[in-house]
Structure formats: structure tokens, C-alpha cells
Design a protein around this motif. Sequence first.
Motif, PDB file in Angstrom:
ATOM      1  N   VAL A  17       0.847  -1.187   0.000  1.00 36.60           N
ATOM      2  CA  VAL A  17       0.000   0.000   0.000  1.00 36.60           C
ATOM      3  C   VAL A  17       0.889   1.245   0.000  1.00 36.60           C
ATOM      4  CG1 VAL A  17      -1.487   1.359   1.536  1.00 36.60           C
ATOM      5  CG2 VAL A  17      -2.014  -1.030   1.108  1.00 36.60           C
ATOM      6  N   ARG A  18       0.458   2.287  -0.730  1.00 34.66           N
ATOM      7  CA  ARG A  18       1.227   3.536  -0.795  1.00 34.66           C
ATOM      8  C   ARG A  18       0.475   4.667  -0.099  1.00 34.66           C
ATOM      9  NH1 ARG A  18       2.693   3.560  -7.270  1.00 34.66           N
ATOM     10  NH2 ARG A  18       3.886   1.610  -7.317  1.00 34.66           N
ATOM     11  N   VAL A  19       1.174   5.364   0.787  1.00 34.13           N
ATOM     12  CA  VAL A  19       0.567   6.488   1.508  1.00 34.13           C
ATOM     13  C   VAL A  19       1.466   7.713   1.385  1.00 34.13           C
ATOM     14  CG1 VAL A  19      -0.288   7.342   3.718  1.00 34.13           C
ATOM     15  CG2 VAL A  19      -0.537   4.919   3.153  1.00 34.13           C
ATOM     16  N   LEU A  20       0.868   8.839   1.046  1.00 31.01           N
ATOM     17  CA  LEU A  20       1.577  10.119   0.982  1.00 31.01           C
ATOM     18  C   LEU A  20       1.252  10.913   2.235  1.00 31.01           C
ATOM     19  CD1 LEU A  20       3.208  12.323  -0.536  1.00 31.01           C
ATOM     20  CD2 LEU A  20       1.054  12.988  -1.653  1.00 31.01           C
ATOM     21  N   VAL A  21       2.295  11.351   2.964  1.00 30.24           N
ATOM     22  CA  VAL A  21       2.130  12.143   4.185  1.00 30.24           C
ATOM     23  C   VAL A  21       2.545  13.579   3.886  1.00 30.24           C
ATOM     24  CG1 VAL A  21       2.847  12.453   6.582  1.00 30.24           C
ATOM     25  CG2 VAL A  21       2.588  10.134   5.647  1.00 30.24           C
ATOM     26  N   VAL A  22       1.625  14.522   4.122  1.00 28.73           N
ATOM     27  CA  VAL A  22       1.894  15.929   3.806  1.00 28.73           C
ATOM     28  C   VAL A  22       1.743  16.780   5.067  1.00 28.73           C
ATOM     29  CG1 VAL A  22       1.308  17.879   2.320  1.00 28.73           C
ATOM     30  CG2 VAL A  22       0.911  15.527   1.510  1.00 28.73           C
ATOM     31  N   SER A  33       5.525   8.651   9.189  1.00 33.72           N
ATOM     32  CA  SER A  33       6.131   7.786   8.171  1.00 33.72           C
ATOM     33  C   SER A  33       6.643   6.486   8.783  1.00 33.72           C
ATOM     34  CB  SER A  33       7.272   8.524   7.463  1.00 33.72           C
ATOM     35  OG  SER A  33       6.783   9.663   6.783  1.00 33.72           O
ATOM     36  N   MET A  34       7.274   6.589   9.955  1.00 36.31           N
ATOM     37  CA  MET A  34       7.782   5.386  10.630  1.00 36.31           C
ATOM     38  C   MET A  34       6.635   4.450  10.998  1.00 36.31           C
ATOM     39  SD  MET A  34      10.753   6.917  13.135  1.00 36.31           S
ATOM     40  CE  MET A  34      10.829   5.388  14.049  1.00 36.31           C
ATOM     41  N   ALA A  35       5.552   5.013  11.520  1.00 35.70           N
ATOM     42  CA  ALA A  35       4.417   4.191  11.936  1.00 35.70           C
ATOM     43  C   ALA A  35       3.786   3.475  10.740  1.00 35.70           C
ATOM     44  CB  ALA A  35       3.375   5.061  12.634  1.00 35.70           C
ATOM     45  N   LEU A  36       3.697   4.177   9.621  1.00 32.19           N
ATOM     46  CA  LEU A  36       3.076   3.587   8.435  1.00 32.19           C
ATOM     47  C   LEU A  36       3.987   2.542   7.801  1.00 32.19           C
ATOM     48  CD1 LEU A  36       1.439   6.766   6.858  1.00 32.19           C
ATOM     49  CD2 LEU A  36       0.464   5.141   8.490  1.00 32.19           C
ATOM     50  N   ARG A  37       5.284   2.794   7.810  1.00 33.70           N
ATOM     51  CA  ARG A  37       6.225   1.790   7.275  1.00 33.70           C
ATOM     52  C   ARG A  37       6.212   0.526   8.139  1.00 33.70           C
ATOM     53  NH1 ARG A  37       9.735   6.535   6.295  1.00 33.70           N
ATOM     54  NH2 ARG A  37       9.642   6.958   4.055  1.00 33.70           N
ATOM     55  N   TYR A  38       5.982   0.691   9.424  1.00 34.40           N
ATOM     56  CA  TYR A  38       5.886  -0.462  10.320  1.00 34.40           C
ATOM     57  C   TYR A  38       4.717  -1.361   9.929  1.00 34.40           C
ATOM     58  CZ  TYR A  38       5.430  -3.113  14.686  1.00 34.40           C
ATOM     59  OH  TYR A  38       5.340  -4.114  15.611  1.00 34.40           O
ATOM     60  N   GLU A  39       3.687  -0.774   9.305  1.00 31.99           N
ATOM     61  CA  GLU A  39       2.558  -1.555   8.804  1.00 31.99           C
ATOM     62  C   GLU A  39       2.912  -2.312   7.528  1.00 31.99           C
ATOM     63  OE1 GLU A  39      -0.638  -1.806  10.151  1.00 31.99           O
ATOM     64  OE2 GLU A  39       0.325  -0.869  11.880  1.00 31.99           O
ATOM     65  N   GLY A  40       4.110  -2.044   6.990  1.00 30.38           N
ATOM     66  CA  GLY A  40       4.508  -2.667   5.732  1.00 30.38           C
ATOM     67  C   GLY A  40       4.129  -1.846   4.521  1.00 30.38           C
ATOM     68  N   TRP A  41       3.725  -0.588   4.749  1.00 28.25           N
ATOM     69  CA  TRP A  41       3.289   0.274   3.657  1.00 28.25           C
ATOM     70  C   TRP A  41       4.460   1.077   3.106  1.00 28.25           C
ATOM     71  CZ3 TRP A  41      -1.497   2.631   6.609  1.00 28.25           C
ATOM     72  CH2 TRP A  41      -2.390   1.580   6.911  1.00 28.25           C
ATOM     73  N   GLU A  42       4.349   1.475   1.847  1.00 23.14           N
ATOM     74  CA  GLU A  42       5.345   2.342   1.225  1.00 23.14           C
ATOM     75  C   GLU A  42       4.914   3.785   1.452  1.00 23.14           C
ATOM     76  OE1 GLU A  42       7.399   3.011  -3.188  1.00 23.14           O
ATOM     77  OE2 GLU A  42       6.030   1.334  -2.846  1.00 23.14           O
ATOM     78  N   VAL A  43       5.836   4.629   1.910  1.00 18.05           N
ATOM     79  CA  VAL A  43       5.478   5.985   2.325  1.00 18.05           C
ATOM     80  C   VAL A  43       6.346   7.010   1.605  1.00 18.05           C
ATOM     81  CG1 VAL A  43       5.224   7.578   4.282  1.00 18.05           C
ATOM     82  CG2 VAL A  43       4.852   5.120   4.617  1.00 18.05           C
ATOM     83  N   ARG A  44       5.715   8.103   1.198  1.00 14.63           N
ATOM     84  CA  ARG A  44       6.444   9.254   0.694  1.00 14.63           C
ATOM     85  C   ARG A  44       5.940  10.479   1.441  1.00 14.63           C
ATOM     86  NH1 ARG A  44       7.560   9.858  -5.650  1.00 14.63           N
ATOM     87  NH2 ARG A  44       8.410   7.788  -5.130  1.00 14.63           N
ATOM     88  N   ALA A  45       6.817  11.448   1.692  1.00 12.19           N
ATOM     89  CA  ALA A  45       6.455  12.631   2.463  1.00 12.19           C
ATOM     90  C   ALA A  45       6.670  13.903   1.655  1.00 12.19           C
ATOM     91  CB  ALA A  45       7.269  12.695   3.752  1.00 12.19           C
ATOM     92  N   PRO A  61      -0.489   7.545  -4.784  1.00 15.83           N
ATOM     93  CA  PRO A  61      -0.781   6.903  -3.493  1.00 15.83           C
ATOM     94  C   PRO A  61      -2.179   6.310  -3.425  1.00 15.83           C
ATOM     95  CG  PRO A  61      -1.011   9.282  -3.306  1.00 15.83           C
ATOM     96  CD  PRO A  61      -0.445   9.019  -4.677  1.00 15.83           C
ATOM     97  N   ASP A  62      -2.333   5.349  -2.507  1.00 11.26           N
ATOM     98  CA  ASP A  62      -3.637   4.760  -2.239  1.00 11.26           C
ATOM     99  C   ASP A  62      -4.400   5.577  -1.207  1.00 11.26           C
ATOM    100  OD1 ASP A  62      -3.307   2.326  -3.894  1.00 11.26           O
ATOM    101  OD2 ASP A  62      -1.668   1.953  -2.492  1.00 11.26           O
ATOM    102  N   ALA A  63      -3.674   6.422  -0.458  1.00 15.63           N
ATOM    103  CA  ALA A  63      -4.292   7.314   0.527  1.00 15.63           C
ATOM    104  C   ALA A  63      -3.320   8.452   0.821  1.00 15.63           C
ATOM    105  CB  ALA A  63      -4.633   6.568   1.816  1.00 15.63           C
ATOM    106  N   VAL A  64      -3.883   9.572   1.291  1.00  9.66           N
ATOM    107  CA  VAL A  64      -3.072  10.752   1.602  1.00  9.66           C
ATOM    108  C   VAL A  64      -3.428  11.251   3.000  1.00  9.66           C
ATOM    109  CG1 VAL A  64      -2.472  13.122   0.929  1.00  9.66           C
ATOM    110  CG2 VAL A  64      -3.020  11.420  -0.840  1.00  9.66           C
TER     111      VAL A  64
END
Length: 242
Positions: A17-22, A33-45, A61-64
Amino acid sequence: MTQPATQKLQRLDGTPVRVLVVDDEANLTELLSMALRYEGWEVRAAGTGTAAVKAARDFQPDAVVLDMMLPDFDGMEVLRRMRADDANVPVLFLTAKDAVEDRVAGLTAGGDDYVTKPFSLEEVVARLRALMRRTAVVADESSSVLVVGDLTMDEDSHEVTRAGMEINLTATEFELLRYLMRNPKRVLSKAQILDRVWNYDFGGQANVVELYISYLRKKIDAGRAPMIHTMRGVGYVLKPAE
């Protein structure tokens, strides 16, 4: 560090899963970002609205997770620009605790949910899981059911429905639809489809793809808002009906 006990989410094509954090607060962005990567998700900020819109186009991304207050323009303008490129991407707004008008404005503008600062990381993860399941472009890794919009496929029982109506498919039509549903909103070329569905190259007979796409359209899209779209000179894409 062990993985959480909760069921892991993934894209329908099996990728993370891809999540963009803004947010312009670097410490907060790093924690999220650390918390979301711990879920196994790919994160970009991203730290600005401009960077966020560019990242959304590149990253898809799949969610923002989107802060309302940014240095260049506000979260609602970021949302407007993102939705111009992808009308379905779910957005979770971050708002100040006392800014009720921000929350109302954000949801009115098309945001899907919000959390107020300060918040718990667990709450953000839970809200994102709910949003992504609702938009039906992700699945539990143990699930045999694919869902894109109102179209559902059970890979084990081979049952396919759209808006609750059962659709009968041949074995080849089923495999073609499965490939499209495992890659929602992604343009697939005729060569890719031939290789994946038929497992060999038809040479100049790529019209077999056109033929089976037409079969699927008659069963999936007939009398309904279309989900299967032709990208001329490129290929085909399946996406939720608008």
C-alpha cells in the motif's frame, strides 16, 4: 521488530500500500512515516502543497494524510489539485484541535475523514485502513475477494458480481478480468495482457485481446456506467465507475 497482529493490507496487484504524508512539521512527518512503514506500507512525504501535488502525480498513493495548514497553500487547494488527477484517492485531513471550521470545510470540499492534533499514531493507522478498504483498491493479503468499485470477484469460487448482480464468465474472460482487477487504474498494454492471460505471444494476432475486452464489456458494462476503458495506442484500464 515483529509485524503487528492486524491483517496486513496490500494493493490488489500484491505490492505494498502507498501512503503520501503531507505536513510541514518535519518531526511529525517522520513519526507518521515510521508508523506507516511499520505496517509494511510504502510511504512518501512532502512538506509543501506544491511538493504534495507533484508527489501525488509521481507516487500515485492509495491514501493521503494531509495537513490543513501548509506554507504555500492550504490543504483544500492541495485536495482540489490532487482530485483533478485522481478523483478517487482517499484523503485524511490533519486539523488543529479547535479549528471546527477547518474540519467542516475539509469534509465539504471532499475530504474523506479527519483527525485533530494532537493525535495517536494508532488512530491515524486505523482511519487510513478504513478509508482504503472503503475505496476498494486494497485487500487483506489472506482474502480471495477482489473489489473495484461495485465489481466483486471471488477468486476461489469464481463468482463475479456487479452491483450485486451475478455475472457469468468463461474461463478466459475470468482470467482477463482478474488481471484487470488486480491492477485497478493501471493502463495495461495488449502485450502485457497477452503475456499474463494467454502466457504466450500471439505475434500479429493481438486482436484477440480486443475481442475478449469486447466480450467483457458486454457482460460488465452493458447498461451501466463503464469501468473498462480504452487508452488509444496504449492499452486498457479498469477503474471504478464515476
